[in-house]
Motif scaffolding. Sequence first.
Motif, PDB file in Angstrom:
ATOM      1  N   GLY A  21      -1.813   6.924  -8.808  1.00 45.33           N
ATOM      2  CA  GLY A  21      -3.483   6.845  -8.616  1.00 45.33           C
ATOM      3  C   GLY A  21      -3.711   5.340  -7.994  1.00 45.33           C
ATOM      4  O   GLY A  21      -4.669   5.118  -8.815  1.00 45.33           O
ATOM      5  N   THR A  22      -2.677   4.413  -8.363  1.00 46.00           N
ATOM      6  CA  THR A  22      -2.885   3.309  -8.213  1.00 46.00           C
ATOM      7  C   THR A  22      -3.276   2.102  -6.482  1.00 46.00           C
ATOM      8  O   THR A  22      -4.202   1.513  -6.204  1.00 46.00           O
ATOM      9  CB  THR A  22      -1.883   2.006  -9.024  1.00 46.00           C
ATOM     10  OG1 THR A  22      -1.526   2.114  -7.639  1.00 46.00           O
ATOM     11  CG2 THR A  22      -1.190   2.459 -10.042  1.00 46.00           C
ATOM     12  N   GLY A  23      -2.498   3.376  -5.786  1.00 45.44           N
ATOM     13  CA  GLY A  23      -3.507   2.867  -3.922  1.00 45.44           C
ATOM     14  C   GLY A  23      -2.050   2.586  -4.156  1.00 45.44           C
ATOM     15  O   GLY A  23      -2.133   2.044  -2.591  1.00 45.44           O
ATOM     16  N   GLU A  35      -4.742  12.845  -8.283  1.00 43.87           N
ATOM     17  CA  GLU A  35      -4.448  11.260  -7.890  1.00 43.87           C
ATOM     18  C   GLU A  35      -3.013  11.537  -7.536  1.00 43.87           C
ATOM     19  O   GLU A  35      -2.186  12.138  -7.652  1.00 43.87           O
ATOM     20  CB  GLU A  35      -3.917  11.225 -10.281  1.00 43.87           C
ATOM     21  CG  GLU A  35      -3.694   9.995 -10.207  1.00 43.87           C
ATOM     22  CD  GLU A  35      -3.877   9.206 -11.222  1.00 43.87           C
ATOM     23  OE1 GLU A  35      -2.813   9.513 -11.970  1.00 43.87           O
ATOM     24  OE2 GLU A  35      -4.300   8.598 -11.774  1.00 43.87           O
ATOM     25  N   CYS A  36      -2.557  11.026  -6.663  1.00 42.06           N
ATOM     26  CA  CYS A  36      -1.328  10.301  -6.316  1.00 42.06           C
ATOM     27  C   CYS A  36      -0.037  10.448  -6.647  1.00 42.06           C
ATOM     28  O   CYS A  36      -0.574   9.347  -7.422  1.00 42.06           O
ATOM     29  CB  CYS A  36      -1.501   9.050  -4.981  1.00 42.06           C
ATOM     30  SG  CYS A  36       0.093   9.399  -4.260  1.00 42.06           S
ATOM     31  N   THR A  59       0.276  -0.990  -0.431  1.00 38.78           N
ATOM     32  CA  THR A  59       0.183  -0.163  -0.722  1.00 38.78           C
ATOM     33  C   THR A  59       0.859   1.418  -0.139  1.00 38.78           C
ATOM     34  O   THR A  59       2.150   1.289   1.084  1.00 38.78           O
ATOM     35  CB  THR A  59      -0.926  -0.113   0.940  1.00 38.78           C
ATOM     36  OG1 THR A  59      -1.585  -0.828   1.219  1.00 38.78           O
ATOM     37  CG2 THR A  59      -1.785   1.153   1.317  1.00 38.78           C
ATOM     38  N   CYS A  60       0.479   2.193  -0.781  1.00 40.57           N
ATOM     39  CA  CYS A  60       1.313   3.415  -0.981  1.00 40.57           C
ATOM     40  C   CYS A  60       0.728   4.341   0.476  1.00 40.57           C
ATOM     41  O   CYS A  60      -0.110   4.486   1.019  1.00 40.57           O
ATOM     42  CB  CYS A  60       0.883   3.919  -2.036  1.00 40.57           C
ATOM     43  SG  CYS A  60       1.375   5.866  -2.406  1.00 40.57           S
ATOM     44  N   CYS A 112       2.470   7.069  -6.238  1.00 41.38           N
ATOM     45  CA  CYS A 112       1.411   5.964  -7.621  1.00 41.38           C
ATOM     46  C   CYS A 112       0.916   5.706  -7.890  1.00 41.38           C
ATOM     47  O   CYS A 112       0.731   4.551  -8.577  1.00 41.38           O
ATOM     48  CB  CYS A 112       0.622   4.890  -5.840  1.00 41.38           C
ATOM     49  SG  CYS A 112      -1.475   5.741  -5.308  1.00 41.38           S
ATOM     50  N   THR A 161      -5.644   4.892  -1.048  1.00 39.65           N
ATOM     51  CA  THR A 161      -6.884   5.797  -1.272  1.00 39.65           C
ATOM     52  C   THR A 161      -6.873   6.373  -3.149  1.00 39.65           C
ATOM     53  O   THR A 161      -7.477   6.404  -3.101  1.00 39.65           O
ATOM     54  CB  THR A 161      -7.334   7.086  -0.382  1.00 39.65           C
ATOM     55  OG1 THR A 161      -5.783   8.161  -0.491  1.00 39.65           O
ATOM     56  CG2 THR A 161      -7.083   7.012   0.954  1.00 39.65           C
ATOM     57  N   LYS A 162      -6.017   6.490  -3.606  1.00 39.22           N
ATOM     58  CA  LYS A 162      -5.032   6.366  -4.408  1.00 39.22           C
ATOM     59  C   LYS A 162      -5.549   8.527  -4.792  1.00 39.22           C
ATOM     60  O   LYS A 162      -5.354   8.464  -6.201  1.00 39.22           O
ATOM     61  CB  LYS A 162      -6.159   6.048  -5.753  1.00 39.22           C
ATOM     62  CG  LYS A 162      -6.341   4.388  -5.460  1.00 39.22           C
ATOM     63  CD  LYS A 162      -7.489   3.959  -6.831  1.00 39.22           C
ATOM     64  CE  LYS A 162      -7.426   2.062  -6.226  1.00 39.22           C
ATOM     65  NZ  LYS A 162      -8.330   1.742  -7.014  1.00 39.22           N
ATOM     66  N   CYS A 165      -0.144   7.613   0.223  1.00 40.03           N
ATOM     67  CA  CYS A 165      -2.148   7.641   0.487  1.00 40.03           C
ATOM     68  C   CYS A 165      -2.641   6.684   1.371  1.00 40.03           C
ATOM     69  O   CYS A 165      -3.924   6.942   0.939  1.00 40.03           O
ATOM     70  CB  CYS A 165      -2.749   8.826  -1.316  1.00 40.03           C
ATOM     71  SG  CYS A 165      -2.332   6.579  -2.086  1.00 40.03           S
TER      72      CYS A 165
END
Length: 188
Positions: A119-121, A113-114, A97-98, A117, A104-105, A101
Amino acid sequence: MISIERLFELLSPRGLSIGAAGGKGVFSKEDAMGVVAQVQGKYPVGVKVLEAAICGDVDAEDVLVKALCKQYEVDFRPVAASALAKLAVNEVCGTRTCPKCKGTKLNYHRNGECKHCNGTGKLLKTVEQLTKSFCDLSGAKITPEQFSQHFYDKYMDGVDALHQHEHDAARFAKKVLRLVGQEMGLAG
């Protein structure tokens, strides 16, 4: 209706039955086994991915590694194929897990978007990190450029295939859960 995560957690040794709101029914471990059995009949690889990703089932991971390794052995030597298979299964089923974030992405400080990562989370490995892991697992000594040229595309084919199997199994499981929920009076 219960989530896919909860469905697979019910099958773990510490899983408990879920009582429905309003006392209309109880979704038991046996009900979960029935749903998963139906899904497994249609999407066996997807169920293994879900078991490994959600429950941390190392036996399911081993099955996935062996199956993917056989596919990679068409193009690579067994040691390289095994290393690639382990990397691909870890990419899909690992719990990275990132930290920025928290899965949460989204990055609320940047209103979008993060970027850590993409935006993958999950934390995504760079080609350099993949190369190092590949070298550690296979005993090979290659550069990131060599990994990119010879292995990366096949690695991503395996990752994409595992994600597709997971998606198909989860989609079908949701469909079966909806039907079971309607029969038991659990759907709201």
